[in-house]
Scaffold this active site. Structure first.
Site, PDB file in Angstrom:
ATOM      1  N   PHE A 273      45.720  -0.012  32.761  1.00 48.09           N
ATOM      2  CA  PHE A 273      45.468  -0.903  31.573  1.00 48.09           C
ATOM      3  C   PHE A 273      44.558  -2.190  32.315  1.00 48.09           C
ATOM      4  CE2 PHE A 273      45.420  -5.240  29.631  1.00 48.09           C
ATOM      5  CZ  PHE A 273      45.413  -4.604  27.981  1.00 48.09           C
TER       6      PHE A 273
ATOM      7  N   GLU B 136      40.920  -9.895  36.413  1.00 50.53           N
ATOM      8  CA  GLU B 136      39.508  -9.683  37.592  1.00 50.53           C
ATOM      9  C   GLU B 136      39.958 -10.470  38.449  1.00 50.53           C
ATOM     10  OE1 GLU B 136      36.162  -9.748  35.400  1.00 50.53           O
ATOM     11  OE2 GLU B 136      36.602  -8.045  34.268  1.00 50.53           O
ATOM     12  N   PRO B 137      39.132 -10.666  38.996  1.00 51.87           N
ATOM     13  CA  PRO B 137      39.563 -11.129  40.444  1.00 51.87           C
ATOM     14  C   PRO B 137      39.527 -12.306  40.643  1.00 51.87           C
ATOM     15  CG  PRO B 137      37.962  -9.402  41.064  1.00 51.87           C
ATOM     16  CD  PRO B 137      38.226  -9.188  39.935  1.00 51.87           C
TER      17      PRO B 137
ATOM     18  N   GLY C 203      42.402 -14.274  35.243  1.00 54.04           N
ATOM     19  CA  GLY C 203      43.816 -13.399  35.437  1.00 54.04           C
ATOM     20  C   GLY C 203      44.480 -14.146  33.857  1.00 54.04           C
TER      21      GLY C 203
ATOM     22  N   GLU D  72      51.788  -9.584  33.303  1.00 55.98           N
ATOM     23  CA  GLU D  72      52.045  -9.662  31.870  1.00 55.98           C
ATOM     24  C   GLU D  72      51.666 -10.975  31.454  1.00 55.98           C
ATOM     25  OE1 GLU D  72      53.425  -5.502  30.071  1.00 55.98           O
ATOM     26  OE2 GLU D  72      52.654  -4.652  31.438  1.00 55.98           O
TER      27      GLU D  72
END
Lengths: 250, 405
Positions: free
Chosen positions: B125, B129-130, B133, B385
């Site tokens: 999944f 991304e840089p 988050g 998560e």
């Protein structure tokens, strides 16, 4: 092939046992139970034969109170087809009483092969399989560590002290299973789901009055703590002296 | 909780099986896989055969057809022995497969779910991304519709199974300026980075999947914990994604992954709790073996109080986690309960593993004892998560919303 496997629910041996208040049984509090390992290998052997011989049926039989249904379900979840609980309040210590109750059921099944574990670690009698064979009038091979069935007859290997014995036998036959025959499969999740829907019959046990009864259980004496005599070669004379005079083993 | 509140006999059968598998097949290799940061392909194959890679999916889609509680039991049991194996199951199932099961078309489900549910290939999944988050709305990856396909550009980081996986759900902006309503999700496919191993073992790769040009995975992250789990970046350079691979409607990507993360949080709670339980079991046993001052250290009140505190917290964590799972299973709103369970259990894993090392003393600081690995495995549970901070935001938002209702 029609195969029957007799299984026993036994406590996990990896715990400290306590003797119950009656002094003749193990305190069951805190114990975990599972299928006897030898019986699980017997189930696995039956399932492997079933995989090789299309149309085979594996019946799992256990004698005991309703909790043995859990043990039967485990065998069903591994892939056995149906289960029979031979219902009794408890499992007697007397192997002959167990063998009689099981063989009363086994003789009605028309089985080509009847498998037992070679023993159960809780009572360690190792007699139920051979006694059932005798009562059924069938050939019996005990403690097998390999098994081939072809053309209506079987070949099995038995591990002896420093040797192996290869035996042949006709079918139907009773076999008891030793360590090394196989590694029992784990039930898959599909197997666990399927086990719910498989038939499990409950029949009353025809239990004869036991001829052998347990009078008393005792724990082994506590082992004394070890003693370190010293280190290196210098300690050897003292060690030898103690082994001669104190332990009296030399 | 042994065991009637939530568990049926079948749940216990599942638990016993996983326990046996984890002890027999995972425990002996966990330390070595951790040391080598090696993905457990051999065990992944066995887990697939046992049905552990598609636990809650219907049998017609190749799953085991079990309920959510069974799934949580599996993650929890596995994490008692090794968190990397547990996250492999959880990331593959909840993150990599559930979006397709929950939001996919019939054709998408038929195409991808059986491959995933049977463990034939692994899924993942891609959200983080840089620069996006916790703030997922700042997603910068873009997908521009061109005729019968979308052109995908951008990158994702810290993606579980980034290398070993072949099927991914990723988010990208389809309508710039529309904020969270401009984010969509896509099913993208590539070849596993471990093709030689997957071919040798006959798992982890399927020839029929398209290897999309321009879709690659980056270098494997060298992590503190979860070291046997494969974490990488994903890079998209003008990747042509067929329009039929759009998952759900355009603009639904954000909402969908919020729902996915709710379930994911219960899974991380189960995993964290497993780490805590595993570390506690080791500590309890060790305290009865280790002698100092002529006594077993378990006879010291200082140790006893610590054990009692941990046991109490673990019991509380069990109830939080299984209750959140039960609510999810019974289709009740569970966003708050999931966040509470995740927050509590992940912080519990950290507290417990710190205490576990302390109880083990110097030995606990070495790799001779598994609590050292468990300590390292616990930290990410407070981050992945949804960080603990985000859990608190989710909980607070729910509280205020309940008040307003």
């Amino acid at each position: 092939m029609k195969i029957a496997v007799c299984v026993k629910r036994v406590p996990d041996m990896d715990v400290r046992f306590r003797i119950g208040a009656d002094n003749i049984s193990v305190d069951q509090g805190g114990l975990k139970f599972d299928i006897n390992d030898f019986d699980a290998w017997a189930v696995e052997a039956a399932l492997q034969l079933k995989d090789k011989n299309a149309g085979s049926e594996v019946t799992v039989i256990s004698l005991g109170p309703d909790v043995v249904q859990e043990t039967i379900r485990k065998a069903l979840s591994m892939g056995a087809d149906r289960g029979i609980q031979i219902k009794a309040d408890k499992v007697p210590f007397d192997g002959l009483a167990i063998a009689k109750a099981l063989s009363a059921e086994l003789k009605t099944g028309g089985y080509d092969l009847i498998l037992f574990g070679k023993m159960s670690p809780d009572s360690s009698n190792g007699v139920v399989g051979p006694m059932a064979a005798e009562l059924l009038g069938l050939p019996c091979v005990t403690a097998i560590s390999s098994l081939e069935i072809a053309n209506g007859k079987g070949t099995a290997k038995r591990e002896l002290e420093g040797a192996q014995e290869i035996v042949e036998f006709p079918l139907p036959a009773v076999l008891t299973v030793d360590e090394g025959l196989n590694a029992a499969r784990l039930p898959s999740l599909k197997g666990i789901m399927a086990a719910k829907k498989k038939p499990l019959q409950i029949k009353p046990a025809l239990l004869a009055e036991p001829q052998i009864t347990v009078r008393k259980l005792e724990l082994p004496a506590e082992r004394k703590a070890g003693r370190i005599v010293g280190e290196g070669a210098a300690a050897v004379p003292e060690l030898v002296r103690l082994l001669q005079t104190e332990a009296k083993v030399l | 909780m042994e065991d009637s509140l939530y568990f049926s006999e079948q749940h216990l059968a599942v638990r016993n099986m996983v326990r046996e598998f984890a002890r027999g097949e995972v425990a002996p290799v966990a330390a070595e896989l951790d040391a080598k940061a090696e993905f457990p392909w051999a065990n992944v194959k066995k887990m697939g055969e046992l049905g552990l890679l598609g636990i809650p999916w219907p049998e017609e889609l190749g799953g085991a057809g079990l309920d959510l509680l069974s799934y949580m039991i599996v993650i929890n049991e596995m994490a008692k022995i090794d968190a990397s194996h547990a996250i492999t199951i959880s990331a593959h199932t909840t993150l990599g497969t559930s979006p397709i099961v929950n939001f996919g078309t019939a054709a998408q489900k038929k195409r991808y779910v059986p491959l995933l549910a049977t463990g034939k290939v692994l899924g993942g999944f891609g959200l983080t991304e840089p620069s996006a988050g916790s703030d997922a709305a700042s997603t910068r990856s873009t997908a521009v519709r061109k005729g019968s396909h979308y052109v995908l550009n951008g990158s994702k980081i810290f993606i579980t199974h980034g290398g070993v996986g072949e099927i991914f759900i990723v988010t990208a902006v389809t309508e710039p300026g529309a904020g969270t309503k401009g984010i969509s999700s896509f099913i993208v496919t590539k070849e596993s980075s471990d093709l030689d191993k997957t071919k040798r073992l006959g798992i982890g790769h399927d020839d029929s999947l398209t290897s999309m040009r321009g879709f690659t995975s980056g270098k494997k992250e060298d992590k503190l914990g979860w070291r046997a789990s494969d974490t990488r970046s994903l890079v998209f350079e003008d990747v042509e994604v067929p329009a039929e691979n759009l998952l759900g409607e355009e603009g639904e990507g954000f909402n969908n992954f919020m729902r996915t993360l709710d379930s994911g949080r219960v899974g991380i709670a189960a995993l964290s709790l497993g780490i805590a339980e595993g570390a506690f079991e080791h500590s309890l046993r060790y305290s009865t073996l280790r002698k100092q001052f002529g006594q077993r250290i378990s006879s010291f009140q200082g140790i006893q109080f610590q054990l009692a505190d941990i046991a109490t917290e673990i019991e509380a964590g069990k109830h939080l986690m299984f209750h959140a799972a039960w609510m999810a299973q019974n289709k009740q709103p569970f966003s708050k309960q999931a966040a509470i369970a995740k927050l509590y259990c992940s912080e519990l894993a950290m507290r417990t593993t710190i205490k576990a090392i302390q109880i083990h003393g110097g030995y606990g600081y070495t790799k001779e004892y598994p609590v050292e690995r468990m300590f390292r495995d616990a930290k990410i549970c407070e981050i992945g998560e949804g960080t603990s901070e985000i859990q608190r935001l989710v909980i607070a938002r729910n509280l205020l919303k309940e008040l307003a209702d």
